[in-house]
Design a protein around this motif. Structure first.
Motif, PDB file in Angstrom:
ATOM      1  N   PRO A 140       0.784  -1.235   0.000  1.00 23.46           N
ATOM      2  CA  PRO A 140       0.000   0.000   0.000  1.00 23.46           C
ATOM      3  C   PRO A 140       0.816   1.286   0.000  1.00 23.46           C
ATOM      4  N   THR A 141       2.131   1.177   0.041  1.00 24.43           N
ATOM      5  CA  THR A 141       2.946   2.357  -0.258  1.00 24.43           C
ATOM      6  C   THR A 141       4.003   1.929  -1.271  1.00 24.43           C
ATOM      7  N   GLU A 190      -0.854   4.867   8.298  1.00 24.66           N
ATOM      8  CA  GLU A 190       0.079   4.994   7.173  1.00 24.66           C
ATOM      9  C   GLU A 190      -0.620   4.768   5.839  1.00 24.66           C
ATOM     10  N   TYR A 213      -3.693   5.249   5.199  1.00 25.38           N
ATOM     11  CA  TYR A 213      -4.593   6.347   4.846  1.00 25.38           C
ATOM     12  C   TYR A 213      -3.802   7.567   4.355  1.00 25.38           C
ATOM     13  N   VAL A 214      -2.714   7.886   5.038  1.00 26.54           N
ATOM     14  CA  VAL A 214      -1.884   9.012   4.573  1.00 26.54           C
ATOM     15  C   VAL A 214      -1.399   8.749   3.151  1.00 26.54           C
ATOM     16  N   ALA A 215      -1.033   7.487   2.874  1.00 24.37           N
ATOM     17  CA  ALA A 215      -0.420   7.137   1.586  1.00 24.37           C
ATOM     18  C   ALA A 215      -1.392   7.184   0.413  1.00 24.37           C
ATOM     19  N   GLN A 216      -2.684   7.324   0.697  1.00 24.06           N
ATOM     20  CA  GLN A 216      -3.619   7.475  -0.425  1.00 24.06           C
ATOM     21  C   GLN A 216      -3.194   8.667  -1.293  1.00 24.06           C
ATOM     22  N   ALA A 217      -2.771   9.734  -0.646  1.00 24.68           N
ATOM     23  CA  ALA A 217      -2.437  10.954  -1.405  1.00 24.68           C
ATOM     24  C   ALA A 217      -1.271  10.697  -2.355  1.00 24.68           C
ATOM     25  N   GLN A 218      -0.287   9.937  -1.908  1.00 25.91           N
ATOM     26  CA  GLN A 218       0.858   9.648  -2.783  1.00 25.91           C
ATOM     27  C   GLN A 218       0.438   8.724  -3.926  1.00 25.91           C
ATOM     28  N   ALA A 219      -0.486   7.805  -3.636  1.00 22.81           N
ATOM     29  CA  ALA A 219      -0.968   6.917  -4.701  1.00 22.81           C
ATOM     30  C   ALA A 219      -1.680   7.729  -5.791  1.00 22.81           C
ATOM     31  N   LEU A 253       5.607   8.145  11.746  1.00 20.91           N
ATOM     32  CA  LEU A 253       4.530   7.389  12.385  1.00 20.91           C
ATOM     33  C   LEU A 253       5.049   6.200  13.183  1.00 20.91           C
ATOM     34  N   ARG A 258      -1.617  16.851   6.055  1.00 22.81           N
ATOM     35  CA  ARG A 258      -2.391  15.605   5.970  1.00 22.81           C
ATOM     36  C   ARG A 258      -2.085  14.690   7.162  1.00 22.81           C
TER      37      ARG A 258
END
Lengths: 358, 369
Positions: free
Chosen positions: A197-198, A208, A210-216, B244, B272
């Motif tokens: 997922p990242t 992590e 959820y934050v990584a959605q933006a990078q995806a 994190l 974010r």
């Protein structure tokens, strides 16, 4: 507080499938038997664990059942509350996670039919997104064509993290069908978990992911732009849903700089990335990843260099804001009107402007 | 910024006196394949001849995505005596260090033992690279400072190499790459952070590297430009992991530099993180502060490739959100997307901020004069 205006289009609502067994009436005998005899469990994605705070605002969480599983709650808490003329339903049920294209096809068909019967038929403000079995392009296109006959389906829905980058030519028949039928492609946060997922591997925590959605979303925009999707399909709109948008300006600065440097590699990209985004890409409003300061937010809108990119969304029932603050502070009345009404209607041709709201 | 080679008057360097700068990302190269052999045990010579270098990507030679230029480097940077760009100290001095008045140059060797699958080989090559940096570069030009490269996937070996270099003034940081087998906050990498904190060296995290993960969370893209742009997304998720996982709670004196990954994304990522943390903090109770505060206190950013918005106000506002005290000027010499020192900052920057940007922040962080 910035108040919503009546007649808006809420572009990101999440009706919840109560359980996989809720879809049984919409499956054929073979798949009903498969689900039952194999003891298949509910398809809840790690992207949105049911009890995670992000999955529902505390005061929107029902006494029982999944958040977003009650139409009456959605009406009261979102549609009526924000005076929406339309609400677009984007089911996030985990049908994309399965690996068999046949199973995915059966589940997607059931999910789409369930949406029509349980939601669209019961509130004429609601519109739907067609969930597709991306495991098979042929089956995905067939499902788009099947559902598109119902004009209440206004878009095709894909997840931001799947098997391959979304610009890959492999997916283009989906885009051709969508363009032909007047359906934007909605790309929503979430992963099929067929890849880590990242882009640097598996983290430890839900936060992590959820934050990584933006990078995806950033990498998907790169893929969609440089593969030439919009050179081939100039009338296709894509909507980034629950993507965040404050990352967009610096992302485009970098993409533009590298595109100038190595554009010989992708000569079919005949317009600057920023121009492609302006003409073909839109973003849902929530979440607003910025401090709650009007000054900062207005600077960010200035950095985006366009007031046509953002489409109103509550992201119901996800917890993105509190109280009535579905719109961030400091937006001008003109921008509110664009975000809530003009931009969504310019994006979704299947929505008809309701006379009473104009 | 690509392909064309401009004729530059040789005299330009000597006639104009430029303000001294720090260049926090210079890439030294080996002139020949066997240049490292004197620093490697004999067994590795045979090993390399027989099995070559096997990284977490399939190509025996070169990168999986062909670069836009030979060696990803400027075509005008080939040394006259031969060898690839960046492999000659005298030519680096003549083409870059002298004319640009580089007072401090931080060497970030790439193509080292990092990202290799064989950890013994990784450790041997990294140690050899560190010896080579001293002998070929830092001992010959006091403006240049090295980075301790380590076998990143083998914490014990990496920590030992860092401690071996403790107190050695040839080195000003430990170098990691952004892409590893796991996200950088994972505990397998903590021995590296523990050792770096102990010996007082910041950790530079340079974009790139191989860890076996696709460079997007949706699989492998098609093009070099996607890899290039994708490095900034890798850096974002790597930084999110560091924050994190609580690395900066566990190692409160640790300083990190994000190298060649951009900085424009930093405010949005920090916002974010803070917003999501406000919802999900119970999952990460080891964090005592907001994520943005760890970033503000522990992270520095090199500038190349410089953010290049149409409006300079957008650039200045972005830098103000990050802090003028956190940016470290870098050129990326001799790579093709090199930033020219005199053209990087638009007009309208105060003298104090300009001085901090070009030199003082780096001197303060790296403790080098």
């Amino acid at each position: 507080m910035t108040s919503p205006i009546a007649g808006g289009v809420d572009c990101d609502l999440h009706p919840a499938v109560p359980h996989l067994t809720s879809l049984l009436p919409y499956m054929n005998d073979y798949w009903r038997d498969q689900v039952t005899t194999r003891g298949m469990t509910d398809l809840i994605s790690q992207s949105y664990p049911t009890n995670s705070p992000i999955s529902s605002r505390p005061d929107w969480r029902p006494a029982q059942g999944k958040p977003g599983s009650s139409l009456a709650d959605m009406q009261r808490q979102a549609l009526d509350k924000f005076g929406s003329a339309y609400g677009i339903c984007n089911p996030l049920y985990g049908v994309q996670m399965v690996f068999s294209e046949d199973m995915a096809d059966a589940f997607c068909r059931a999910l789409n039919d369930w949406l029509v019967k349980e939601w669209l038929d019961k509130d004429d403000r609601l519109r739907g997104s067609i969930v597709i079995p991306v495991q098979s392009i042929e089956k995905a296109v067939a499902e788009i064509e099947r559902c598109a006959q119902d004009k209440r389906f206004v878009q095709v829905l894909m997840l931001v993290m799947g098997d391959m980058p979304l610009g890959k030519r492999h997916y283009w028949p989906i885009y051709a069908a969508a363009e032909r039928l007047g359906l934007p492609i909605g790309i929503h946060a979430g992963s099929a978990y067929h890849n880590p997922p990242t882009s640097v591997g598996w983290g430890s925590y839900h936060i992590e992911d959820y934050v990584a959605q933006a990078q995806a979303f950033q990498t998907q925009l790169t893929s969609l732009i440089v593969e030439g999707v919009f050179a081939r399909h100039p009338n296709l709109k894509m909507v980034m849903l629950e993507s965040g948008f404050t990352w967009l300006p610096p992302f485009l600065w970098r993409l533009h700089k590298f595109w100038r440097g190595v554009r010989m590699e992708t000569p079919w990209v005949d317009r600057a990335p920023l121009e492609i985004v302006r003409s073909n890409i839109r973003f849902s409003l929530q979440p607003v990843d910025a401090p709650p300061e009007p000054d900062t937010l207005n600077r960010l809108f200035d950095h985006m260099q366009s007031d046509e990119l953002i489409l109103f969304s509550s992201d119901y029932p996800h917890w993105q804001f509190d109280g009535d603050e579905v719109l961030p502070q400091g937006l001008s009345p003109d921008l509110v009107r664009k975000i809530m009404i003009d931009n969504p209607h310019a994006t979704y041709p299947r929505l008809k402007v309701k006379e009473t709201t104009r | 910024m690509n392909v064309q080679i401009r004729e530059r008057p040789e005299a330009a360097s000597s006639t104009s006196i430029k303000t001294a700068i720090a260049d926090c990302d210079i890439h030294p190269a080996r002139a020949t394949k066997d240049e490292l052999f004197p620093y490697l045990e004999k067994r590795w010579h045979a090993h390399l001849e027989t099995f070559g270098i096997q990284a977490y990507q399939g190509m025996m030679e070169g990168p999986p995505y062909p670069k836009a230029q030979p060696n990803a480097s400027r075509r005008d940077a080939y040394p006259p005596e031969g060898g690839p760009q960046g492999s000659s100290l005298s030519f680096m001095q003549k083409q870059h260090l002298d004319p640009n008045n580089v007072a401090l140059g931080v060497l970030n060797p790439l193509a080292t033992g990092q990202g290799l699958r064989n950890q013994d080989l990784a450790g041997a090559i990294c140690s050899a690279i560190n010896d080579w940096q001293i002998e070929k570069w830092t001992s010959k030009d006091s403006r240049l400072k090295g980075s301790v490269v380590v076998a990143n996937e083998d914490g014990a070996s990496a920590a030992a190499e860092i401690r071996r270099r403790a107190g050695d003034k040839n080195f000003v940081q430990v170098l990691l790459l952004s892409r590893n087998v796991e996200p950088l906050g994972q505990r397998r990498y903590w021995p590296i952070y523990e050792a770096a904190q102990e010996v007082g060296l910041p950790i530079g995290v340079h974009a790139f590297g191989f860890g076996g993960n696709p460079i997007t969370a949706s699989g492998w893209p098609s093009h070099y430009i996607e890899e290039m742009v994708g490095h900034s997304q890798c850096q974002q998720t790597a930084l999110a992991s560091l924050v994190l996982e609580g690395v900066f709670e566990r190692f409160p004196k640790l300083k990190m530099v994000m190298v060649e990954a951009g900085f424009g994304w930093a405010p949005s990522l920090a916002w974010r993180l803070d917003k999501v943390f406000s919802r999900l903090h119970t999952e990460v109770p080891h964090l005592k502060r907001k994520p943005s505060e760890y970033i503000r206190d522990h992270i520095w950013w090199t500038t190349q490739p410089m953010e290049d918005p149409e409006s300079r106000d957008h650039l200045f506002q972005t830098i103000e959100w990050i802090g003028w005290d956190k940016l470290l000027f870098a050129t990326d010499y001799p790579h093709w997307d090199y930033d020219e020192p005199s053209r990087v900052l638009p007009a309208g920057v105060s003298d104090a901020n300009r001085q901090a940007f070009y030199l003082d922040n780096a001197k303060q962080l790296y403790g080098a004069s």
